[in-house]
Design an enzyme around this catalytic site. Structure first.
Site, PDB file in Angstrom:
ATOM      1  N   THR B 215      -1.938  -1.562   6.931  1.00 39.78           N
ATOM      2  CA  THR B 215      -1.038  -0.929   5.964  1.00 39.78           C
ATOM      3  C   THR B 215       0.012  -0.042   6.630  1.00 39.78           C
ATOM      4  O   THR B 215       0.756   0.640   5.951  1.00 39.78           O
ATOM      5  CB  THR B 215      -1.823  -0.054   4.965  1.00 39.78           C
ATOM      6  OG1 THR B 215      -2.506   0.960   5.708  1.00 39.78           O
ATOM      7  CG2 THR B 215      -2.814  -0.879   4.169  1.00 39.78           C
ATOM      8  N   ARG B 216       0.042  -0.012   7.966  1.00 42.35           N
ATOM      9  CA  ARG B 216       0.966   0.897   8.675  1.00 42.35           C
ATOM     10  C   ARG B 216       0.800   2.330   8.168  1.00 42.35           C
ATOM     11  O   ARG B 216       1.771   3.006   7.801  1.00 42.35           O
ATOM     12  CB  ARG B 216       2.427   0.478   8.484  1.00 42.35           C
ATOM     13  CG  ARG B 216       2.787  -0.788   9.184  1.00 42.35           C
ATOM     14  CD  ARG B 216       4.274  -1.047   9.165  1.00 42.35           C
ATOM     15  NE  ARG B 216       4.601  -2.239   9.910  1.00 42.35           N
ATOM     16  CZ  ARG B 216       4.751  -2.303  11.226  1.00 42.35           C
ATOM     17  NH1 ARG B 216       4.637  -1.216  11.937  1.00 42.35           N
ATOM     18  NH2 ARG B 216       5.021  -3.439  11.813  1.00 42.35           N
ATOM     19  N   SER B 218       0.191   6.327   7.951  1.00 39.67           N
ATOM     20  CA  SER B 218       0.731   7.463   8.700  1.00 39.67           C
ATOM     21  C   SER B 218      -0.028   8.706   8.257  1.00 39.67           C
ATOM     22  O   SER B 218      -0.271   8.895   7.069  1.00 39.67           O
ATOM     23  CB  SER B 218       2.228   7.612   8.438  1.00 39.67           C
ATOM     24  OG  SER B 218       2.821   8.509   9.355  1.00 39.67           O
ATOM     25  N   GLU B 266      -1.452  -6.646   5.961  1.00 37.96           N
ATOM     26  CA  GLU B 266      -2.303  -6.509   4.772  1.00 37.96           C
ATOM     27  C   GLU B 266      -3.283  -7.665   4.569  1.00 37.96           C
ATOM     28  O   GLU B 266      -3.538  -8.079   3.433  1.00 37.96           O
ATOM     29  CB  GLU B 266      -1.411  -6.334   3.524  1.00 37.96           C
ATOM     30  CG  GLU B 266      -0.478  -5.123   3.662  1.00 37.96           C
ATOM     31  CD  GLU B 266       0.381  -4.872   2.430  1.00 37.96           C
ATOM     32  OE1 GLU B 266      -0.097  -5.091   1.305  1.00 37.96           O
ATOM     33  OE2 GLU B 266       1.541  -4.447   2.607  1.00 37.96           O
ATOM     34  N   GLY B 267      -3.787  -8.171   5.672  1.00 34.79           N
ATOM     35  CA  GLY B 267      -4.789  -9.225   5.559  1.00 34.79           C
ATOM     36  C   GLY B 267      -4.238 -10.576   5.158  1.00 34.79           C
ATOM     37  O   GLY B 267      -5.008 -11.512   4.942  1.00 34.79           O
ATOM     38  N   PHE B 269      -2.145 -12.489   6.992  1.00 40.09           N
ATOM     39  CA  PHE B 269      -1.946 -13.392   8.142  1.00 40.09           C
ATOM     40  C   PHE B 269      -3.235 -13.604   8.930  1.00 40.09           C
ATOM     41  O   PHE B 269      -3.343 -14.553   9.697  1.00 40.09           O
ATOM     42  CB  PHE B 269      -0.912 -12.812   9.113  1.00 40.09           C
ATOM     43  CG  PHE B 269       0.489 -12.732   8.585  1.00 40.09           C
ATOM     44  CD1 PHE B 269       0.892 -13.466   7.486  1.00 40.09           C
ATOM     45  CD2 PHE B 269       1.425 -11.911   9.208  1.00 40.09           C
ATOM     46  CE1 PHE B 269       2.193 -13.392   7.009  1.00 40.09           C
ATOM     47  CE2 PHE B 269       2.726 -11.827   8.751  1.00 40.09           C
ATOM     48  CZ  PHE B 269       3.118 -12.568   7.638  1.00 40.09           C
ATOM     49  N   VAL B 271      -7.338 -11.465   9.980  1.00 41.74           N
ATOM     50  CA  VAL B 271      -8.207 -10.300   9.868  1.00 41.74           C
ATOM     51  C   VAL B 271      -8.271  -9.646  11.249  1.00 41.74           C
ATOM     52  O   VAL B 271      -8.669 -10.284  12.229  1.00 41.74           O
ATOM     53  CB  VAL B 271      -9.623 -10.695   9.410  1.00 41.74           C
ATOM     54  CG1 VAL B 271     -10.528  -9.471   9.340  1.00 41.74           C
ATOM     55  CG2 VAL B 271      -9.554 -11.404   8.065  1.00 41.74           C
ATOM     56  N   TYR B 457       7.159  12.207  -0.671  1.00 47.66           N
ATOM     57  CA  TYR B 457       5.875  11.909  -1.304  1.00 47.66           C
ATOM     58  C   TYR B 457       5.843  12.650  -2.645  1.00 47.66           C
ATOM     59  O   TYR B 457       5.897  13.874  -2.675  1.00 47.66           O
ATOM     60  CB  TYR B 457       4.756  12.381  -0.384  1.00 47.66           C
ATOM     61  CG  TYR B 457       3.348  12.025  -0.801  1.00 47.66           C
ATOM     62  CD1 TYR B 457       2.655  11.006  -0.160  1.00 47.66           C
ATOM     63  CD2 TYR B 457       2.695  12.716  -1.810  1.00 47.66           C
ATOM     64  CE1 TYR B 457       1.348  10.687  -0.511  1.00 47.66           C
ATOM     65  CE2 TYR B 457       1.393  12.394  -2.181  1.00 47.66           C
ATOM     66  CZ  TYR B 457       0.721  11.381  -1.521  1.00 47.66           C
ATOM     67  OH  TYR B 457      -0.568  11.063  -1.871  1.00 47.66           O
TER      68      TYR B 457
END
Lengths: 536, 536
Positions: B215-216, B218, B266-267, B269, B271, B457
């Site tokens: 999910t990159r 941070s 995000e799964g 491509f 695991v 945020y």
């Protein structure tokens, strides 16, 4: 938008040599004497009486290209085609010097902006004409040597018509550059606004912004300013399947970072037509200084300590014992004591450089100096640093002069993690000396460091003999095989091109290759972009 | 290789709430009184009397799965399936609380290592069974809500069976982690060797290493330690087309950086089965402190100045006027003066944190303090910093308690360049308040900064009403549309999932989408990996 005036453009490099013809020349007698003590000297000038192959592109295709882009953008001049044949690796130069122009493009096209690039790609896909983007022509891994098999011809897409600073965002500290700007041209345009990019690879004077991006270039100030890819925050790319703008933000989680897919793509996925980079204020102060280390390992360990404590100067480089000794053997240094005198008896020279405001430079220099002294380094003062700074872009000129007298000189580079540095250093050195035989000089330096590892940059000098190209290629292959066997990078900052293509699958696996092929097929279904380059 | 002992594992989160059940509870009376002054309070507990849909996977497929991986790795328990249904966004929780388990997986599979993951993917591709990797279950953008249409069933690939520290390279400062390790578990294993990763997102206590990567993510210390993707130097990935190891070196020019293709994937491509990260020595000192700014703009400009002069503390965050006021309205702060008293009359609170050796902390703190004072900030001392530090992972518990009394709370985040910060801030705030109407609280903070831009945020609190989910979804859509209209990132650190998928093409273009689809088709030809997630 700021145009670069024509009289500020960098000169064009000749077909057979590096750089500005006004700066080129024979070996100075003093150097010649020194080199002659190591290698037999001959007289092997470049052939200039060569004939460029007739353009293979059909006349009607040339006509349609002229209709599309305008007469002036379509150039079939032999000399212009000749200087856009290949790049500037030693094998490239040896082929050029021997009069081999088999890789010459059929036509040189010089679009004036993104839309003309996009139009050209559409035309190329329609007519199955190969397109090889040409920025500064400084490629050293065969990235300009396209495979023309199956194509109606080869167009050299000269980005020299795209040399504008498109915009500056002073709040965000970003600038949008066109890809054809050479290093000094981009810096000159930015300097008018008190800004700089700070990317200084050895090819700086002639390489282009687009080239830096597609080869993941890294410059001599990478310790302070980062690799070129880390400076890029946005890209505009023309592909045969349409154009794309990437970079909504400095970093994000909007899926995979597709900027990283085009950075390093070597013209195989698209043509980068705009590069948005982070810029910085021009440094008020630049300080370069020398340090002496008892060994390459001791100096490398010190670099590692700095990187792992996030305490890096702007420039940090370390020569091994061989490179240190050769650098000291400058004619003007011989017999003298100078500040470098203390390394004359062996050991290794490190250059540390600091750029920025006076306060920032003073603070960083003090902290690094304290750390390096604690680690066992000996400060040599500014002279070695200034000497390095003055000659930092000169090595390719010396290579030409050495080729003229029959000495074969080439460089290659790789990267690995710190724990494998010594193994890689030994393996590549051994591969080169074993292949090229006695009397070969192998020099090495570390010029790019990270918390987890570093680059290794090798310079090789050996007798050229009758067939220098045939002598070099097996040595290069042996070095590549040694790199792959160590699990290291086939290139740290010079890309894959055609020269490293046979080794890419070993590094990124068949799954990685499949991913590259899939992207290529999706964006360039006719495969006209730089065929034969990068993708195995 | 270091195993995580079972008794050191993080507890499992319940299906309808965040976190450790032992830490959950109703709103304290004092908070309840305060919230009741703003919102009408009700009693809307989660339904626990729900039935999990019967598994749709055919018995013979379950049997073949058991033969492949062993009985114990294949789990059809209803409660285990229920807690692996969806993630922890407010819409996810609202659906779970309402008893909607339509997205429940048919079976939970818990492989014990890379080879079992690889075997599972082969089985899934063969039988056309969808696979959704499940790390910590903390997804907040719908990344676990796969589209089961056309598949024989859905397997939740629970990575909880892969929680080992596989190796540490102390020279290179790297460690190889398995993807199922939760944040505190990974830090505990590293701490045994005096090391740390330093990635502390709000989900830290429950999110997993694999989830951080895909999910990159941070974290709250990103100013000092970087985003999670910047910590990753190597990946091992299982895909239906085979496995791949990436990361020959810290950085290189071996074509596009394919690590960046799997980070953020995000799964969809493959695991990720091993993550090699940069590690650091455990900090000897941690100092967090508060600063007061007269306005959000003034504080943001100060953050920008720090980032652009490469002078960042470890933690740097700034609340806008609304968030500052709400944070101050802690029951324990009401009526008291405390060190935060000086912001009671308005303005904005910044938290700056420093971690490292005593010398490094002292030097950085001195330099940042001088810069912030010069920029117009007022130091508030350590109390606001310590208060932030104590509560840094607590917000999701409060959300549950507020949902229990009918108050709708959700967050969303984005990122942009500095010059567009204010436009984006206003646009998203307006979209939320205009959609949700009067009485809605919109709070914002900046918690991730770069030289060229920052994240924003947002936290939203509003009356939940009879249909809180139906009330929220149009507001989320309006916020997303405002983000897209500003050209900003649809997510800074929470990924695309299914929630942001409709907006991805606007950000990466049709060419970008085509590249993602091509990679997906090459690596996962049957499309079994997380179908419907990420790729439009």
């Amino acid at each position: 938008m700021t145009e670069l005036s024509t009289d500020r453009r960098q000169p064009e490099m000749p077909a057979t040599r590096w750089g500005d013809p006004a700066e080129a020349g024979p070996l100075p007698d003093s150097v010649r004497g020194l080199v002659g003590m190591v290698f037999p000297l001959g007289d092997t000038p470049a052939r200039e009486d060569v004939t460029v192959p007739a353009p293979a592109l059909a006349a009607e295709l040339l006509d349609s290209l002229r209709s599309l882009l305008g007469e002036e953008q379509v150039i079939v001049d032999d000399e212009i085609r000749r200087v856009r044949t290949r790049g500037k690796s030693t094998p490239d130069l040896l082929r050029q010097r021997a009069g081999d122009l088999s890789d010459a493009p059929d036509v040189v096209v010089r679009p004036r902006g993104h839309d003309e690039v996009q139009a050209l790609l559409g035309w190329a896909a329609e007519h199955r004409v190969a397109v090889t983007p040409f920025g500064g022509g400084t490629a050293v891994t065969g990235g300009l040597a396209v495979d023309r098999a199956g194509f109606a011809g080869v167009v050299s897409l000269d980005l020299g018509g795209m040399r504008r600073l498109l915009s500056v965002d002073p709040v965000s500290s970003t600038a949008v550059l066109e890809p054809g700007l050479r290093g000094p041209e981009a810096e000159a345009l930015l300097a008018e606004q008190g800004l700089m990019l700070g990317h200084y690879p050895q090819s700086f004077e002639f390489a282009s912004i687009g080239g830096f991006a597609v080869t993941r270039s890294s410059g001599q100030s990478s310790a302070g300013y980062g690799r070129f890819d880390s400076m890029v925050v946005g890209l505009r790319v023309a592909t045969p399947s349409g154009d794309v703008r990437l970079g909504s933000s400095p970093a994000n989680a909007s899926g995979p970072d597709l900027r990283e897919l085009f950075l390093g793509s070597e013209g195989a996925f698209g043509v980068i037509t705009e590069v948005t980079v982070r810029v910085r204020p021009l440094p008020e102060v630049k300080v370069y200084e020398g340090w002496h280390w008892p060994s390459f390992a001791a100096g490398a360990d010190a670099m590692r300590a700095l990187a792992q404590s996030d305490l890096l100067p702007t420039v940090l480089r370390l020569s091994d014992e061989n490179e240190t000794a050769i650098n000291l053997a400058r004619p003007d240094a011989i017999g003298g004591e100078g500040s470098a005198g203390s390394v004359a008896s062996g050991g290794c020279l490190m250059i540390a450089g600091y750029e920025g405001t006076p306060e920032a430079v003073a603070a960083k220099q003090a902290a690094v100096t304290a750390a390096l002294e604690k680690l066992g380094g000996t400060a040599l003062g500014p002279e070695p640093g200034e000497s390095w700074s003055e000659g930092r872009f000169a090595a390719p000129y010396l290579r030409d002069s050495l080729l003229d007298v029959g000495v074969l000189v080439e460089t290659l580079e790789t990267a690995t993690f710190w724990s494998k540095r010594d193994e890689l250093y030994r393996a590549v050195s051994a591969a080169l000396t074993e292949t090229l035989g006695e009397g070969t000089l192998v020099l090495c330096h570390i010029s790019h460091v990270y918390a987890t590892g570093c680059s290794l940059y090798f310079t090789v000098a050996t007798e050229g003999g009758e067939q220098p190209l045939e002598r070099w290629l097996p040595a290069k292959a042996a070095a590549c095989e040694a790199i792959v066997a160590c699990g290291a990078a086939i290139s740290h900052h010079h890309a894959v091109g055609t020269d490293h293509k046979p080794y890419l699958a070993a590094e990124i696996g068949e799954v990685g290759v499949a991913a590259l092929r899939a992207v290529k097929a999706a964006l360039d279904p006719q495969g006209v972009l730089n065929p034969g380059v990068l993708i195995p």
